[in-house]
Scaffold this motif. Structure first.
Motif, PDB file in Angstrom:
ATOM      1  N   PRO A  72       1.736   5.497  -7.809  1.00 37.46           N
ATOM      2  CA  PRO A  72       0.427   4.890  -8.074  1.00 37.46           C
ATOM      3  C   PRO A  72       0.437   3.785  -9.131  1.00 37.46           C
ATOM      4  CG  PRO A  72       0.210   7.254  -7.864  1.00 37.46           C
ATOM      5  CD  PRO A  72       1.693   6.956  -7.867  1.00 37.46           C
ATOM      6  N   ASP A  73       1.334   3.864 -10.100  1.00 39.60           N
ATOM      7  CA  ASP A  73       1.350   2.833 -11.131  1.00 39.60           C
ATOM      8  C   ASP A  73       2.368   1.721 -10.844  1.00 39.60           C
ATOM      9  OD1 ASP A  73       3.594   4.386 -11.583  1.00 39.60           O
ATOM     10  OD2 ASP A  73       3.370   4.409 -13.760  1.00 39.60           O
ATOM     11  N   ARG A  80       0.831  -1.212   0.000  1.00 44.37           N
ATOM     12  CA  ARG A  80       0.000   0.000   0.000  1.00 44.37           C
ATOM     13  C   ARG A  80       0.861   1.255   0.000  1.00 44.37           C
ATOM     14  NH1 ARG A  80      -3.315  -3.084   3.585  1.00 44.37           N
ATOM     15  NH2 ARG A  80      -2.443  -2.048   5.395  1.00 44.37           N
ATOM     16  N   ARG A  97       3.764  -1.719  -9.931  1.00 42.28           N
ATOM     17  CA  ARG A  97       3.202  -3.057 -10.057  1.00 42.28           C
ATOM     18  C   ARG A  97       3.639  -3.870  -8.844  1.00 42.28           C
ATOM     19  NH1 ARG A  97       3.716  -7.435 -14.847  1.00 42.28           N
ATOM     20  NH2 ARG A  97       2.226  -8.897 -13.941  1.00 42.28           N
ATOM     21  N   ARG A 123       2.329   1.929  -3.447  1.00 41.76           N
ATOM     22  CA  ARG A 123       1.311   2.475  -4.353  1.00 41.76           C
ATOM     23  C   ARG A 123       0.920   3.904  -3.990  1.00 41.76           C
ATOM     24  NH1 ARG A 123      -1.959  -2.723  -5.343  1.00 41.76           N
ATOM     25  NH2 ARG A 123      -0.887  -3.548  -7.169  1.00 41.76           N
TER      26      ARG A 123
END
Length: 165
Positions: free
Chosen positions: A20-21, A13, A23, A16
């Motif tokens: 945000p992108d 978490r 993987r 991310r």
């Protein structure tokens, strides 16, 4: 990319929230063999790889290796062989992981998988907090007790306050 047998880890978490992108792929000994091709393809495509490895010491079992001989250990070895320079390994719980993978180039030890340790490891990786890490143990053929680094927090480029580089 983060490798973890714990779905929805704090580390996943937190990555991310900063990227945000990013993987995030969760792998455990039951899924590692089936996921190997996908993981290695993702590693090839990634600019940076973080392998957060959750191996918890077993009470009463002392030893200087983790003994990862299952499918997840085989996958980690392939990762070490394939992308050592762009991969940071974070041992969440057992500092002896590096003994089983001596070609690891970038290695951080968090001595537990508690929430506070996961959060601190991510913040340290992003340069958001100072690192004052020194090993309380010797990792045979890797590092002596007391080895480590001192690093102040890194300034964040572009004036962003979220640690995104």
């Amino acid at each position: 990319m983060s490798f973890s047998p714990k779905p929805l880890t704090i580390a996943g978490r937190e990555f991310r929230s900063r990227i945000p992108d990013a993987r995030v792929i969760y792998v455990d000994s039951r899924t590692a063999a089936a996921m190997t091709d996908d993981v290695l393809k993702a590693v090839d495509e990634a600019q940076t790889v973080v392998a957060a490895v959750y191996v918890i010491p077993v009470a009463g079992k002392m030893g200087n290796t983790v003994g990862m001989t299952d499918a997840s250990g085989i996958l980690l070895q392939q990762l070490v062989d394939r992308a050592p320079d762009k991969t940071a390994f974070v041992a969440m719980g057992n500092p002896y992981l590096a003994s089983d993978f001596p070609k690891i180039e970038n290695y951080m030890c968090a001595f537990s998988n508690a929430t506070v340790s996961e959060l601190a490891a991510v913040k340290a990786l992003f340069g958001e907090i100072a690192i004052h890490g020194h090993l309380p143990v010797t990792i045979p053929n890797i590092a002596q007790r007391g080895a480590g680094i001192e690093r102040p927090p890194q300034s964040v480029s572009g004036g962003s306050s979220n640690g995104h580089h």
